[in-house]
Design an enzyme around this catalytic site. Structure first.
Site, PDB file in Angstrom:
ATOM      1  CE  LYS A 114       8.078  38.404 -72.469  1.00  0.00           C
ATOM      2  NZ  LYS A 114       9.738  38.764 -71.995  1.00  0.00           N
ATOM      3  NE  ARG A 134      10.658  32.516 -71.497  1.00  0.00           N
ATOM      4  CZ  ARG A 134      10.743  33.818 -70.723  1.00  0.00           C
ATOM      5  NH1 ARG A 134      12.021  34.074 -70.231  1.00  0.00           N
ATOM      6  NH2 ARG A 134       9.155  34.378 -70.801  1.00  0.00           N
ATOM      7  NE  ARG A 169       9.816  43.243 -64.116  1.00  0.00           N
ATOM      8  CZ  ARG A 169      10.441  42.592 -64.973  1.00  0.00           C
ATOM      9  NH1 ARG A 169       9.154  42.194 -65.791  1.00  0.00           N
ATOM     10  NH2 ARG A 169      10.773  42.023 -64.995  1.00  0.00           N
ATOM     11  NE  ARG A 193      10.883  39.236 -62.487  1.00  0.00           N
ATOM     12  CZ  ARG A 193      10.278  38.622 -63.520  1.00  0.00           C
ATOM     13  NH1 ARG A 193       9.349  39.232 -64.139  1.00  0.00           N
ATOM     14  NH2 ARG A 193      11.366  38.069 -64.515  1.00  0.00           N
ATOM     15  NE  ARG A 198      14.917  38.368 -66.129  1.00  0.00           N
ATOM     16  CZ  ARG A 198      14.696  40.064 -65.906  1.00  0.00           C
ATOM     17  NH1 ARG A 198      15.181  40.362 -64.656  1.00  0.00           N
ATOM     18  NH2 ARG A 198      13.714  39.325 -66.731  1.00  0.00           N
TER      19      ARG A 198
HETATM   20  P1  AP5 Z   1       7.233  44.051 -67.909  1.00  0.00           P
HETATM   21  O1  AP5 Z   1       5.467  44.041 -68.818  1.00  0.00           O
HETATM   22  O2  AP5 Z   1       7.127  43.632 -66.607  1.00  0.00           O
HETATM   23  O3  AP5 Z   1       7.903  43.349 -68.883  1.00  0.00           O
HETATM   24  P2  AP5 Z   1       8.182  41.491 -69.975  1.00  0.00           P
HETATM   25  O4  AP5 Z   1       8.202  41.731 -71.053  1.00  0.00           O
HETATM   26  O5  AP5 Z   1       6.794  40.712 -68.984  1.00  0.00           O
HETATM   27  O6  AP5 Z   1       9.216  41.348 -68.987  1.00  0.00           O
HETATM   28  P3  AP5 Z   1       9.595  40.349 -67.574  1.00  0.00           P
HETATM   29  O7  AP5 Z   1      11.091  40.438 -67.090  1.00  0.00           O
HETATM   30  O8  AP5 Z   1       8.737  39.766 -67.000  1.00  0.00           O
HETATM   31  O9  AP5 Z   1      10.544  38.950 -68.928  1.00  0.00           O
HETATM   32  P4  AP5 Z   1      11.126  38.143 -68.979  1.00  0.00           P
HETATM   33  O10 AP5 Z   1      10.976  36.815 -70.477  1.00  0.00           O
HETATM   34  O11 AP5 Z   1      12.829  37.587 -68.841  1.00  0.00           O
HETATM   35  O12 AP5 Z   1      10.997  37.038 -67.536  1.00  0.00           O
HETATM   36  P5  AP5 Z   1       9.319  36.175 -67.210  1.00  0.00           P
HETATM   37  O13 AP5 Z   1       8.981  36.392 -66.053  1.00  0.00           O
HETATM   38  O14 AP5 Z   1       8.706  35.634 -68.306  1.00  0.00           O
HETATM   39  O15 AP5 Z   1       7.669  45.819 -68.055  1.00  0.00           O
HETATM   40  C1  AP5 Z   1       9.581  45.479 -68.400  1.00  0.00           C
HETATM   41  C2  AP5 Z   1       9.149  47.365 -66.901  1.00  0.00           C
HETATM   42  O16 AP5 Z   1       8.684  47.919 -67.882  1.00  0.00           O
HETATM   43  C3  AP5 Z   1       7.237  47.452 -66.148  1.00  0.00           C
HETATM   44  O17 AP5 Z   1       7.902  47.827 -65.085  1.00  0.00           O
HETATM   45  C4  AP5 Z   1       6.641  47.838 -66.818  1.00  0.00           C
HETATM   46  O18 AP5 Z   1       5.845  49.075 -66.173  1.00  0.00           O
HETATM   47  C5  AP5 Z   1       7.417  49.013 -68.171  1.00  0.00           C
HETATM   48  N1  AP5 Z   1       6.679  49.240 -68.964  1.00  0.00           N
HETATM   49  C6  AP5 Z   1       6.145  48.392 -70.098  1.00  0.00           C
HETATM   50  N2  AP5 Z   1       5.488  48.508 -70.649  1.00  0.00           N
HETATM   51  C7  AP5 Z   1       6.172  50.070 -70.905  1.00  0.00           C
HETATM   52  C8  AP5 Z   1       6.001  50.603 -72.241  1.00  0.00           C
HETATM   53  N3  AP5 Z   1       5.343  50.991 -72.828  1.00  0.00           N
HETATM   54  N4  AP5 Z   1       6.436  51.899 -71.287  1.00  0.00           N
HETATM   55  C9  AP5 Z   1       7.852  52.268 -70.693  1.00  0.00           C
HETATM   56  N5  AP5 Z   1       8.278  51.633 -69.879  1.00  0.00           N
HETATM   57  C10 AP5 Z   1       6.918  50.263 -69.647  1.00  0.00           C
HETATM   58  O19 AP5 Z   1      10.657  34.616 -66.568  1.00  0.00           O
HETATM   59  C11 AP5 Z   1      11.648  34.868 -65.502  1.00  0.00           C
HETATM   60  C12 AP5 Z   1      12.242  33.453 -65.873  1.00  0.00           C
HETATM   61  O20 AP5 Z   1      11.820  32.211 -65.237  1.00  0.00           O
HETATM   62  C13 AP5 Z   1      13.560  33.082 -66.783  1.00  0.00           C
HETATM   63  O21 AP5 Z   1      14.537  33.973 -66.629  1.00  0.00           O
HETATM   64  C14 AP5 Z   1      13.763  31.783 -66.907  1.00  0.00           C
HETATM   65  O22 AP5 Z   1      14.939  32.208 -65.929  1.00  0.00           O
HETATM   66  C15 AP5 Z   1      12.882  31.614 -66.670  1.00  0.00           C
HETATM   67  N6  AP5 Z   1      11.588  31.494 -67.646  1.00  0.00           N
HETATM   68  C16 AP5 Z   1      10.621  31.803 -67.949  1.00  0.00           C
HETATM   69  N7  AP5 Z   1       9.835  31.222 -68.804  1.00  0.00           N
HETATM   70  C17 AP5 Z   1      10.648  30.577 -69.183  1.00  0.00           C
HETATM   71  C18 AP5 Z   1      10.785  29.686 -70.455  1.00  0.00           C
HETATM   72  N8  AP5 Z   1       9.266  29.798 -71.428  1.00  0.00           N
HETATM   73  N9  AP5 Z   1      11.359  28.663 -71.244  1.00  0.00           N
HETATM   74  C19 AP5 Z   1      12.742  28.513 -69.789  1.00  0.00           C
HETATM   75  N10 AP5 Z   1      12.751  29.976 -69.261  1.00  0.00           N
HETATM   76  C20 AP5 Z   1      11.411  30.080 -68.713  1.00  0.00           C
HETATM   77 MG    MG Z   2       7.100  39.633 -67.625  1.00  0.00          MG
END
Ligand code: AP5
Ligand code: MG
Length: 210
Positions: free
Chosen positions: A13, A88, A123, A156, A167
């Protein structure tokens, strides 16, 4: 244009959010980045969010909804946006519909679990612009320095193996129903997120032109 990005942790994402926002000519925001920004500023919200994020759990709906709706209602974002990682839970999705009426597109990044674990364990994130890299699949051109802005990359805390497992479990329980919610509204566009970054980008370009 109001676009939502959905998908498991590590599904890509954040990697594609900037591209989608640029194509749709709107701003993008990640709810996770908003929490991390609050934490770096040592705000009450950031300190509260950390207690949940460190365990791989979701931050409670009331504070999450308030934080994201505040961002949406900022005059610079009211004409459109890309939301990465919100909603989510079902209460978050219902709160968003109540606020906006509806959204235009919901892009779901479909990636098998094995790939997710490999991606999260390798990552690296930029401390300043939050750009997401991967040690092998998507390295920065400048090693451990971001090639978009000159700050250092870090791993992270919630990308450690035990937190990642929780997660993924929380995602399956809480967010799968939200995907069904948007499928029933005929808003869901599923993208094969297991392909390379460039291939996913091409698929997204087609989906956005439809
Ligand atoms: P990346 O693009 O970073 O993945 P992502 O989908 O953004 O994954 P996140 O881990 O950021 O999602 P998340 O939902 O767990 O965390 P968030 O920060 O939102 O890609 C991942 C890796 O893969 C990278 O190394 C990239 O280079 C590689 N990659 C990407 N595309 C690729 C491809 N096509 N091929 C190969 N490699 C590739 O949330 C963190 C925390 O915040 C949550 O756990 C929760 O505690 C809280 N939180 C956030 N939003 C909410 C909500 N709405 N409600 C409640 N709690 C929330
Ligand atoms: Mg992200």
């Amino acid at each position: 244009m109001r676009i939502l990005l959905m998908g498991a942790p590590g599904s890509g994402k954040g990697t594609q959010a900037g591209f989608i926002a640029q194509k749709a000519k709107v701003s993008s925001v990640s709810s996770g980045d908003l929490f991390r920004k609050n934490l770096s500023e040592k705000s009450e919200l950031g300190i509260l969010a950390k207690t949940f994020m460190d365990r791989g759990e979701y931050v409670p709906d009331d504070v999450t909804i308030r934080m994201v709706l505040d961002w949406i209602n900022d005059p610079s974002n009211t004409s459109g946006f890309v939301l990465d990682g919100f909603p989510r839970t079902l209460p978050q999705a219902i709160a968003l519909d109540e606020e906006l009426g509806s959204v235009d597109k919901v892009i779901f990044f479909d990636v098998p679990n094995n790939d997710l674990i490999e991606r999260l364990s390798g990552r690296l994130i930029c401390r300043t612009c939050q750009a997401s890299f991967h040690k092998i699949f998507y390295p920065s051109k400048n090693g451990m320095i971001c090639d978009k802005c000159p700050d250092e990359l870090y791993q992270r805390d919630d990308d450690k193996a035990d937190v990642v497992t929780n997660r993924l479990k929380v995602y399956m329980q809480e967010t799968q129903p939200v995907i069904q919610y948007y499928a029933k509204q005929n808003k869901l566009i599923t993208v094969d997120g297991s392909k390379s970054v460039d291939e996913v980008e091409s698929e997204l370009e087609m989906a956005l032109n439809d």
